[in-house]
Design an enzyme around this catalytic site. Structure first.
Site, PDB file in Angstrom:
ATOM      1  N   LYS A 214      -4.763   2.623   4.208  1.00  0.00           N
ATOM      2  CA  LYS A 214      -5.722   3.696   3.909  1.00  0.00           C
ATOM      3  C   LYS A 214      -7.014   3.487   4.701  1.00  0.00           C
ATOM      4  O   LYS A 214      -7.499   4.375   5.371  1.00  0.00           O
ATOM      5  CB  LYS A 214      -6.000   3.714   2.400  1.00  0.00           C
ATOM      6  CG  LYS A 214      -6.987   4.742   1.964  1.00  0.00           C
ATOM      7  CD  LYS A 214      -7.149   4.751   0.453  1.00  0.00           C
ATOM      8  CE  LYS A 214      -8.346   5.629   0.083  1.00  0.00           C
ATOM      9  NZ  LYS A 214      -8.587   5.687  -1.357  1.00  0.00           N
ATOM     10  N   GLU A 220      -4.928  -8.385   6.169  1.00  0.00           N
ATOM     11  CA  GLU A 220      -3.501  -8.754   6.222  1.00  0.00           C
ATOM     12  C   GLU A 220      -2.733  -7.786   7.120  1.00  0.00           C
ATOM     13  O   GLU A 220      -1.927  -8.180   7.965  1.00  0.00           O
ATOM     14  CB  GLU A 220      -2.882  -8.736   4.810  1.00  0.00           C
ATOM     15  CG  GLU A 220      -3.399  -9.800   3.866  1.00  0.00           C
ATOM     16  CD  GLU A 220      -4.642  -9.370   3.089  1.00  0.00           C
ATOM     17  OE1 GLU A 220      -5.328  -8.396   3.502  1.00  0.00           O
ATOM     18  OE2 GLU A 220      -4.933 -10.038   2.082  1.00  0.00           O
ATOM     19  N   GLY A 276      -5.139   4.001  -3.244  1.00  0.00           N
ATOM     20  CA  GLY A 276      -4.043   3.277  -2.584  1.00  0.00           C
ATOM     21  C   GLY A 276      -2.817   3.147  -3.475  1.00  0.00           C
ATOM     22  O   GLY A 276      -1.684   3.357  -3.049  1.00  0.00           O
ATOM     23  N   ARG A 277      -3.037   2.826  -4.733  1.00  0.00           N
ATOM     24  CA  ARG A 277      -1.895   2.606  -5.644  1.00  0.00           C
ATOM     25  C   ARG A 277      -1.279   3.914  -6.123  1.00  0.00           C
ATOM     26  O   ARG A 277      -0.318   3.904  -6.879  1.00  0.00           O
ATOM     27  CB  ARG A 277      -2.337   1.733  -6.825  1.00  0.00           C
ATOM     28  CG  ARG A 277      -3.569   2.215  -7.544  1.00  0.00           C
ATOM     29  CD  ARG A 277      -4.149   1.130  -8.444  1.00  0.00           C
ATOM     30  NE  ARG A 277      -5.412   1.505  -9.071  1.00  0.00           N
ATOM     31  CZ  ARG A 277      -6.601   1.332  -8.525  1.00  0.00           C
ATOM     32  NH1 ARG A 277      -6.709   0.824  -7.313  1.00  0.00           N
ATOM     33  NH2 ARG A 277      -7.704   1.674  -9.180  1.00  0.00           N
ATOM     34  N   GLU A 362      -4.413  -2.939 -11.441  1.00  0.00           N
ATOM     35  CA  GLU A 362      -5.551  -2.675 -10.570  1.00  0.00           C
ATOM     36  C   GLU A 362      -6.357  -1.500 -11.135  1.00  0.00           C
ATOM     37  O   GLU A 362      -7.568  -1.413 -10.945  1.00  0.00           O
ATOM     38  CB  GLU A 362      -5.085  -2.386  -9.128  1.00  0.00           C
ATOM     39  CG  GLU A 362      -6.165  -2.665  -8.097  1.00  0.00           C
ATOM     40  CD  GLU A 362      -5.683  -2.550  -6.659  1.00  0.00           C
ATOM     41  OE1 GLU A 362      -5.373  -1.433  -6.216  1.00  0.00           O
ATOM     42  OE2 GLU A 362      -5.610  -3.582  -5.955  1.00  0.00           O
ATOM     43  N   HIS A 393      18.719 -13.543 -19.401  1.00  0.00           N
ATOM     44  CA  HIS A 393      19.124 -14.937 -19.242  1.00  0.00           C
ATOM     45  C   HIS A 393      17.971 -15.802 -18.751  1.00  0.00           C
ATOM     46  O   HIS A 393      18.196 -16.890 -18.220  1.00  0.00           O
ATOM     47  CB  HIS A 393      20.323 -15.019 -18.287  1.00  0.00           C
ATOM     48  CG  HIS A 393      21.526 -14.357 -18.880  1.00  0.00           C
ATOM     49  ND1 HIS A 393      22.395 -15.013 -19.714  1.00  0.00           N
ATOM     50  CD2 HIS A 393      21.948 -13.077 -18.824  1.00  0.00           C
ATOM     51  CE1 HIS A 393      23.329 -14.170 -20.120  1.00  0.00           C
ATOM     52  NE2 HIS A 393      23.083 -12.984 -19.601  1.00  0.00           N
ATOM     53  N   LYS A 517     -11.693 -11.471  -0.870  1.00  0.00           N
ATOM     54  CA  LYS A 517     -11.600 -11.113   0.552  1.00  0.00           C
ATOM     55  C   LYS A 517     -12.791 -11.679   1.317  1.00  0.00           C
ATOM     56  O   LYS A 517     -12.651 -12.233   2.411  1.00  0.00           O
ATOM     57  CB  LYS A 517     -11.642  -9.585   0.711  1.00  0.00           C
ATOM     58  CG  LYS A 517     -10.430  -8.836   0.249  1.00  0.00           C
ATOM     59  CD  LYS A 517     -10.596  -7.369   0.675  1.00  0.00           C
ATOM     60  CE  LYS A 517      -9.677  -6.436  -0.075  1.00  0.00           C
ATOM     61  NZ  LYS A 517      -9.965  -5.028   0.178  1.00  0.00           N
TER      62      LYS A 517
HETATM   63  O1  F6P Z   1      -6.068  -4.727  -2.992  1.00  0.00           O
HETATM   64  C1  F6P Z   1      -7.054  -3.789  -2.732  1.00  0.00           C
HETATM   65  C2  F6P Z   1      -6.525  -2.614  -1.982  1.00  0.00           C
HETATM   66  O2  F6P Z   1      -7.621  -1.862  -1.592  1.00  0.00           O
HETATM   67  C3  F6P Z   1      -5.526  -1.769  -2.765  1.00  0.00           C
HETATM   68  O3  F6P Z   1      -6.124  -0.916  -3.656  1.00  0.00           O
HETATM   69  C4  F6P Z   1      -4.817  -1.096  -1.665  1.00  0.00           C
HETATM   70  O4  F6P Z   1      -3.620  -0.509  -2.092  1.00  0.00           O
HETATM   71  C5  F6P Z   1      -4.615  -2.260  -0.717  1.00  0.00           C
HETATM   72  O5  F6P Z   1      -5.808  -3.016  -0.821  1.00  0.00           O
HETATM   73  C6  F6P Z   1      -4.362  -1.892   0.713  1.00  0.00           C
HETATM   74  O6  F6P Z   1      -5.431  -1.165   1.240  1.00  0.00           O
HETATM   75  P1  F6P Z   1      -5.276  -0.363   2.583  1.00  0.00           P
HETATM   76  O7  F6P Z   1      -4.234   0.696   2.371  1.00  0.00           O
HETATM   77  O8  F6P Z   1      -6.634   0.216   2.863  1.00  0.00           O
HETATM   78  O9  F6P Z   1      -4.851  -1.313   3.657  1.00  0.00           O
END
Ligand code: F6P
Length: 553
Positions: A214, A220, A276-277, A362, A393, A517
């Site tokens: 987003k 990452e 995002g979620r 979240e 199990h 972060k």
């Molecule tokens: O973990 C925080 C967050 O902002 C989430 O809400 C989101 O889904 C994820 O990181 C990834 O964010 P982006 O889509 O901006 O890379």
């Protein structure tokens, strides 16, 4: 009694809240499901709600009609429906980020009008869906080729959080509907092993990377995307032009996408009013759309919409997300339940609970209210679980005989997927028998008398007794189709919404992920250095505490 800036009383001082506390103490001090069913057998039919293809049975809960009425009064007093309508209208109910919350617009029909800052957002949603469909069809047909002219056979989604969990979960859920000749992989972890394992057996000439972010700033994702680009260019002789044929982006941030070197023509847009979620039915679902095709993707959106309409219009007493949300409040706030298990009896839903963890935790893992005051009540539960029979199990022992109250959702489907052979299809009865057996055992247990009647030696009776009274919701559908998946996800989205509304928290921000972060960025450069002592490490990284300094050293 007004003790918030908005002039309303604090949640725990509301008469509707104290009425629930009294009800719990006086009317249901030790609720017993055997007694509740004996006194009111009709609850098995009455406590069922239908929405779309879903049949939701909540009869095995520690509730009576009075409990439900009191919970509904709490929802009315906290104006859940008012906030719901504000969300659907596009008001900026994400107060800390001053944003609208409009994942429901992602599945609105073409002719709907939903305005944000005076602009109808629906045409933009459908323009992106159409662009995604055209691209997905080109990849699926082989018309979109890689840099060397070979057709794309592998699709690797690089993203994390909502930009990974949704498409990865839905791909798994809808595998029987996917183009089996294509390979799909999902890379999220910044551990280089994730990308390595996802690409080690792939031909770069046949591989498409979808960079899903987003913000397009998530470390990452950008790190993995950068490494993926190197892997691709190394494999294709180093020609930068290859990137245009092998990389597309899903983002709200065109500038950063261009900075990364992806042509913005190959960018599929979404908007800051999609959390995002809550995003896998936006452009973030491109990998899924390539997998299942645009028609199936639209069927999934139709499924979401069925539940959106239900949430918006169904009366409170038959409103599935409202009831599920209120039941969670009943346990979390009035029974001290700390967690909620989601236990799908479907291999295809193996990632569903992990997906819900982000959606729920979240969203509702907050400890200040919408005005910034510390909350004096419990908020979101720990959500956990894995597919049901495997869990049986492993950890079901604790649910059955442990000391904790763990409300659970059991999810199952009447039919196995069509492509299974006859022998594997026959296993489905065993799978479903387990779902039904667990719901029954959890609710009604096994009394000491019943155990004795089986001739069990007296000293073993306590060990073999099941106290029962473990509440479950059973969610059934005929089969797991794209529409049913959309219905399930929307059901949980709105359930989470209801709880956040009652708790008066902002379910749509996620400031809690920021601190880690920032600290990681600060520590990372120090990890290439060698330190003789913790004090040296602390000297190199500003603000490092003594414990972490020793670990870094
Ligand atoms: O973990 C925080 C967050 O902002 C989430 O809400 C989101 O889904 C994820 O990181 C990834 O964010 P982006 O889509 O901006 O890379």
């Amino acid at each position: 009694m007004s003790d918030t800036p908005s002039g309303s009383p604090k949640l725990t001082r509301r008469p509707e809240w104290t009425a629930l506390e009294d009800h719990r103490k006086d009317a249901l001090p030790q609720p017993d499901l055997r007694e509740l069913f004996a006194a009111d057998p009709g609850r098995a039919e009455r406590y069922v709600v239908h929405v779309g293809d879903l049949r939701i049975d909540y009869s095995k809960h520690l509730i009576t009609d009075e409990t439900l009425a009191l919970l509904q009064e709490l929802a009315t007093a906290t104006d859940v429906s008012g906030l719901r309508d504000a969300m659907f209208r596009g008001e900026k109910i994400n107060v800390t980020e001053n944003r609208a919350v409009l994942h429901t617009a992602l599945r609105a029909p073409r002719d709907a009008v939903i305005e944000v800052d005076g602009e109808n957002v629906v045409p933009g949603v459908h323009a992106v869906l159409d662009k995604m469909a055209a691209f997905a069809n080109r990849v699926r047909s082989g018309e979109w080729t890689g840099h060397t002219g070979k057709r794309i056979r592998n699709v690797v989604n690089i993203g994390i959080g909502g930009s990974d969990l949704g498409p990865a979960m839905a791909y798994e859920a809808l595998r029987p509907f996917t183009a089996r000749e294509l390979t799909f992989r999902f890379v999220s972890n910044v551990d280089g092993a994730d990308l390595h394992e996802a690409t080690r057996d792939l031909d770069p000439a046949e591989t498409l990377f979808i960079v899903a972010s987003k913000t397009f700033t998530t470390i990452e994702t950008i790190t993995n995307a950068t490494s993926a680009r190197s892997w691709l260019l190394d494999g294709l002789g180093g020609d930068d032009k290859a990137v245009a044929k092998h990389f597309v982006a899903l983002s709200t941030n065109a500038e950063k996408v261009a900075d990364f070197g992806i042509d913005v023509d190959n960018m599929f847009e979404f908007w800051d009013w999609v959390g995002g979620r809550y995003s896998y039915d936006s452009a973030i679902g491109l990998s899924l759309m390539i997998a299942i095709g645009p028609d199936r993707f639209r069927e999934m959106l139709d499924g979401f919409r069925i539940v959106d309409e239900h949430f918006r219009n169904a009366p409170a007493e038959a409103n599935a997300p409202l009831i599920m949300g209120l039941l969670g409040i009943w346990y979390g706030n009035f029974h001290d339940a700390q967690s909620h298990a989601v236990l799908p009896y479907s291999h295809y839903l193996s990632k569903f609970t992990a997906y819900l963890q982000q959606l729920d935790m979240e969203s509702n893992g907050k400890s200040v209210d919408r005005d910034g005051n510390p909350v004096e009540w419990q908020t979101g539960p720990v959500v956990w679980g894995t597919p049901g029979t495997n869990g049986q199990h492993a950890y079901y022992q604790l649910i059955h005989q442990g000391t904790k109250l763990i409300p659970a959702d059991l999810i199952g489907f009447a039919r196995p997927v069509a492509e299974l052979g006859d022998e594997l299809k026959a296993q489905h009865d065993l799978l479903m028998a387990n779902l039904f057996a667990q719901g029954q055992a959890l609710a009604f247990g096994k009394t000491a008398e019943e155990v004795r009647a089986e001739g069990v030696p007296e000293e073993q009776v306590p060990h073999r007794t099941f106290q029962g009274n473990h509440p479950t919701t059973t969610i059934l559908a005929t089969e797991l189709t794209p529409s049913v998946l959309g219905q399930l996800v929307a059901l949980y989205e709105h359930k989470v919404f209801v709880q956040g509304a009652v708790w008066n928290i902002d379910s749509f921000d996620q400031w809690g992920v920021e601190l880690g972060k920032v600290l990681a960025k600060r520590v990372e450069p120090a990890l290439t250095e060698t330190f003789a002592s913790a004090a040296d490490a602390a000297g190199s990284v500003p603000g490092l505490d003594p414990s972490t300094a020793a670990l870094v050293a």
